[in-house]
Design a protein around this motif. Structure first.
Motif, mmCIF file in Angstrom:
data_model
loop_
_atom_site.group_PDB
_atom_site.id
_atom_site.type_symbol
_atom_site.label_atom_id
_atom_site.label_comp_id
_atom_site.label_asym_id
_atom_site.label_seq_id
_atom_site.Cartn_x
_atom_site.Cartn_y
_atom_site.Cartn_z
ATOM 1 N N TYR A 170 0.814 -1.218 0.000
ATOM 2 C CA TYR A 170 0.000 0.000 0.000
ATOM 3 C C TYR A 170 0.851 1.274 0.000
ATOM 4 C CZ TYR A 170 -3.556 3.434 1.138
ATOM 5 O OH TYR A 170 -4.371 4.538 1.117
ATOM 6 N N PRO A 171 1.780 1.450 0.942
ATOM 7 C CA PRO A 171 2.570 2.707 0.903
ATOM 8 C C PRO A 171 3.439 2.827 -0.332
ATOM 9 C CG PRO A 171 3.406 1.215 2.590
ATOM 10 C CD PRO A 171 2.140 0.625 2.107
ATOM 11 N N VAL A 172 3.841 1.696 -0.911
ATOM 12 C CA VAL A 172 4.625 1.742 -2.154
ATOM 13 C C VAL A 172 3.768 2.309 -3.280
ATOM 14 C CG1 VAL A 172 5.786 0.319 -3.891
ATOM 15 C CG2 VAL A 172 6.078 -0.197 -1.453
ATOM 16 N N VAL A 173 2.566 1.776 -3.419
ATOM 17 C CA VAL A 173 1.660 2.245 -4.470
ATOM 18 C C VAL A 173 1.259 3.690 -4.222
ATOM 19 C CG1 VAL A 173 -0.612 1.899 -5.505
ATOM 20 C CG2 VAL A 173 0.824 -0.080 -4.937
ATOM 21 N N GLU A 174 0.979 4.027 -2.986
ATOM 22 C CA GLU A 174 0.598 5.406 -2.648
ATOM 23 C C GLU A 174 1.681 6.388 -3.080
ATOM 24 O OE1 GLU A 174 -1.139 7.776 1.250
ATOM 25 O OE2 GLU A 174 0.367 6.216 1.562
ATOM 26 N N ALA A 175 2.924 6.069 -2.761
ATOM 27 C CA ALA A 175 4.030 6.975 -3.112
ATOM 28 C C ALA A 175 4.229 7.041 -4.627
ATOM 29 C CB ALA A 175 5.311 6.505 -2.425
ATOM 30 N N ALA A 176 4.145 5.912 -5.300
ATOM 31 C CA ALA A 176 4.366 5.908 -6.755
ATOM 32 C C ALA A 176 3.291 6.707 -7.480
ATOM 33 C CB ALA A 176 4.414 4.466 -7.270
ATOM 34 N N LEU A 177 2.035 6.510 -7.093
ATOM 35 C CA LEU A 177 0.956 7.244 -7.757
ATOM 36 C C LEU A 177 1.036 8.738 -7.484
ATOM 37 C CD1 LEU A 177 -2.150 4.916 -7.176
ATOM 38 C CD2 LEU A 177 -0.669 5.057 -9.180
ATOM 39 N N GLN A 179 3.697 10.480 -7.058
ATOM 40 C CA GLN A 179 4.855 11.096 -7.706
ATOM 41 C C GLN A 179 4.826 11.001 -9.230
ATOM 42 O OE1 GLN A 179 8.739 10.230 -5.713
ATOM 43 N NE2 GLN A 179 7.490 9.207 -4.164
ATOM 44 N N ASP A 180 3.997 10.118 -9.773
ATOM 45 C CA ASP A 180 3.955 9.964 -11.225
ATOM 46 C C ASP A 180 2.501 9.889 -11.689
ATOM 47 O OD1 ASP A 180 4.158 9.288 -13.904
ATOM 48 O OD2 ASP A 180 5.889 7.980 -13.598
ATOM 49 N N PRO A 181 1.972 10.993 -12.244
ATOM 50 C CA PRO A 181 0.560 11.016 -12.659
ATOM 51 C C PRO A 181 0.260 10.163 -13.881
ATOM 52 C CG PRO A 181 1.649 13.057 -13.287
ATOM 53 C CD PRO A 181 2.631 12.290 -12.451
ATOM 54 N N THR A 182 1.292 9.580 -14.523
ATOM 55 C CA THR A 182 1.036 8.716 -15.677
ATOM 56 C C THR A 182 0.842 7.265 -15.269
ATOM 57 O OG1 THR A 182 3.355 8.182 -16.150
ATOM 58 C CG2 THR A 182 2.487 10.240 -17.068
ATOM 59 N N LEU A 183 0.891 6.982 -13.974
ATOM 60 C CA LEU A 183 0.717 5.622 -13.483
ATOM 61 C C LEU A 183 -0.693 5.416 -12.946
ATOM 62 C CD1 LEU A 183 3.950 4.785 -11.436
ATOM 63 C CD2 LEU A 183 3.089 3.531 -13.421
ATOM 64 N N CYS A 184 -1.260 4.252 -13.248
ATOM 65 C CA CYS A 184 -2.446 3.784 -12.530
ATOM 66 C C CYS A 184 -2.114 2.406 -11.973
ATOM 67 C CB CYS A 184 -3.675 3.750 -13.423
ATOM 68 S SG CYS A 184 -3.549 2.668 -14.858
ATOM 69 N N PHE A 185 -2.922 1.929 -11.053
ATOM 70 C CA PHE A 185 -2.613 0.680 -10.362
ATOM 71 C C PHE A 185 -3.798 -0.261 -10.455
ATOM 72 C CE2 PHE A 185 -2.467 -1.788 -6.270
ATOM 73 C CZ PHE A 185 -1.379 -2.583 -6.611
ATOM 74 N N GLU A 186 -3.508 -1.518 -10.747
ATOM 75 C CA GLU A 186 -4.527 -2.554 -10.848
ATOM 76 C C GLU A 186 -4.206 -3.663 -9.855
ATOM 77 O OE1 GLU A 186 -6.114 -4.230 -14.793
ATOM 78 O OE2 GLU A 186 -4.639 -5.742 -14.126
ATOM 79 N N ILE A 187 -5.228 -4.100 -9.126
ATOM 80 C CA ILE A 187 -5.043 -5.157 -8.138
ATOM 81 C C ILE A 187 -6.275 -6.039 -8.147
ATOM 82 C CG2 ILE A 187 -5.961 -3.719 -6.250
ATOM 83 C CD1 ILE A 187 -3.932 -5.115 -4.393
ATOM 84 N N ILE A 188 -6.097 -7.304 -7.844
ATOM 85 C CA ILE A 188 -7.221 -8.229 -7.711
ATOM 86 C C ILE A 188 -7.521 -8.383 -6.230
ATOM 87 C CG2 ILE A 188 -7.974 -10.624 -8.026
ATOM 88 C CD1 ILE A 188 -6.285 -10.706 -10.572
ATOM 89 N N GLY A 189 -8.799 -8.232 -5.865
ATOM 90 C CA GLY A 189 -9.121 -8.360 -4.452
ATOM 91 C C GLY A 189 -10.603 -8.285 -4.180
ATOM 92 N N ASN A 190 -10.954 -8.521 -2.927
ATOM 93 C CA ASN A 190 -12.346 -8.503 -2.492
ATOM 94 C C ASN A 190 -12.732 -7.118 -1.992
ATOM 95 O OD1 ASN A 190 -11.013 -8.306 -0.053
ATOM 96 N ND2 ASN A 190 -11.454 -10.415 0.584
ATOM 97 N N ALA A 191 -13.870 -7.055 -1.308
ATOM 98 C CA ALA A 191 -14.363 -5.760 -0.824
ATOM 99 C C ALA A 191 -13.398 -5.123 0.168
ATOM 100 C CB ALA A 191 -15.741 -5.944 -0.189
ATOM 101 N N ARG A 192 -12.717 -5.943 0.942
ATOM 102 C CA ARG A 192 -11.769 -5.391 1.913
ATOM 103 C C ARG A 192 -10.604 -4.702 1.201
ATOM 104 N NH1 ARG A 192 -9.262 -9.364 6.350
ATOM 105 N NH2 ARG A 192 -8.448 -10.348 4.465
ATOM 106 N N VAL A 193 -10.102 -5.327 0.141
ATOM 107 C CA VAL A 193 -9.020 -4.704 -0.633
ATOM 108 C C VAL A 193 -9.523 -3.423 -1.297
ATOM 109 C CG1 VAL A 193 -7.471 -5.021 -2.603
ATOM 110 C CG2 VAL A 193 -7.854 -6.904 -0.996
ATOM 111 N N ARG A 194 -10.742 -3.467 -1.829
ATOM 112 C CA ARG A 194 -11.314 -2.270 -2.443
ATOM 113 C C ARG A 194 -11.393 -1.122 -1.445
ATOM 114 N NH1 ARG A 194 -14.102 -1.635 -7.048
ATOM 115 N NH2 ARG A 194 -14.188 -3.896 -7.317
#
Length: 309
Positions: A170-177, A179-194
């Motif tokens: 989570y903090p890795v993705v938070e920092a990357a997004l 700092q770089d507006p050309t990145l989006c993130f995709e993850i597979i997960g349930n309602a808790r992950v959402r």
């Protein structure tokens, strides 16, 4: 010297298509400087002046009180709707909870809006005709995308057994997004992950799926960087390097944990990156890979050669 731009305040229930397609293009075409606040945010200090204040679809008692206290310092007061929010009969058949929301945050404020001298902006001639007594203004839709740069997809496709890795990421993705507006993130997960990732921008949470559907998903283009973190532990010690094949199948370059699972197949900086489980190191690697198209292309070529033998 040209006059400074008028300031417009948009009050919205979070970023939404109603604002982006209709309200923001109209305000920008008028030369307004646009500030947006959430419907549940704290209103500005008393005495703050705006040339235009637009409520997008919804209104709350707190914002009503603020308008009453600051009406003299406001120019145009506007309510925008792109659904028939002011006719309870039109809400028949909608889910009960949504009908209650429309009543509390839209329908019951009509008389107050008229008392405050609010304008009505609508999205279609149909709505304008129905509420002709309010002399509404029809806003044509505008394109909200502009000359946006293409987005690159960063992804992690871990299963339910990877909850510790998801929390670690989570903090890795938070920092990357951030700092770089050309990145989006995709993850597979349930309602808790959402719910866990709901606060981050540009995150897409896919429902878990069966293997044939997942294979088809990987065959669709568009993914750039795949993540394969792995924390030390007895359960993870038995895993295999299948993430390498999944990431390569997706046409992406992988960042892999420097773990015995991946060491036999990943050659660092040749067919992927092999990194210690240090969050800042992963953030730096994501940003560098996303900016380095030639480096990605070379590593993908070698990864595909590894897969095909």
């Amino acid at each position: 010297m040209p006059a400074p731009p008028s300031r417009a305040l948009v009050v919205e229930q979070g970023a939404n298509p109603s604002t982006d397609f209709f309200v923001r293009p109209r305000l920008r075409a008028s030369g307004d400087e646009v500030l947006a606040l959430g419907l549940n945010a704290t209103p500005p200090e008393t005495g703050t002046r705006f040339g235009t204040l637009v409520f997008v679809r919804y209104l709350t008692p707190a914002w009503r009180r603020w308008v009453e206290q600051n009406r003299a310092g406001l120019g145009r007061l506007v309510f925008f709707m792109d659904d028939d929010l002011f006719d309870l009969r039109a809400h028949a058949g909608l889910p009960w909870r949504y009908r209650c929301k429309l009543w509390h945050q839209a329908w019951r404020h009509q008389a107050w809006l008229k008392k405050m001298g609010a304008e009505l902006w609508v999205s279609t001639p149909w709505l304008a005709e129905k509420y002709a007594h309010w002399s509404p203004l029809v806003l044509p839709p505008g394109c909200p995308y502009g000359n946006a740069r293409p987005m690159n997809t960063l992804f992690y496709h871990g299963s339910a057994s990877h909850q510790d890795e998801i929390r670690w990421l989570y903090p890795v993705v938070e920092a990357a997004l951030s700092q770089d507006p050309t990145l989006c993130f995709e993850i597979i997960g349930n309602a808790r992950v959402r719910a866990q990732f709901a606060a981050l921008p540009r995150v897409h949470v896919l429902h878990p799926m069966k293997w044939p559907a997942y294979r088809a998903l990987l065959g669709r283009p568009g993914r750039t960087i795949g993540l394969a973190p792995l924390l030390a532990g007895p359960f993870n010690a038995a895993r295999s390097c299948t993430k390498f094949f999944d990431i390569t199948r997706a046409g992406a370059v992988g960042i892999y944990a420097d773990h015995p699972v991946y060491r036999p197949v990943v050659r660092h900086r040749q067919n992927g990156l092999l990194l210690p489980m240090d969050q800042q190191a992963w953030v730096d690697a994501i940003l560098r890979l996303n900016a380095g198209e030639e480096e990605r292309r070379a590593m993908l070529y070698h990864a595909q050669a590894t897969v095909t033998g």
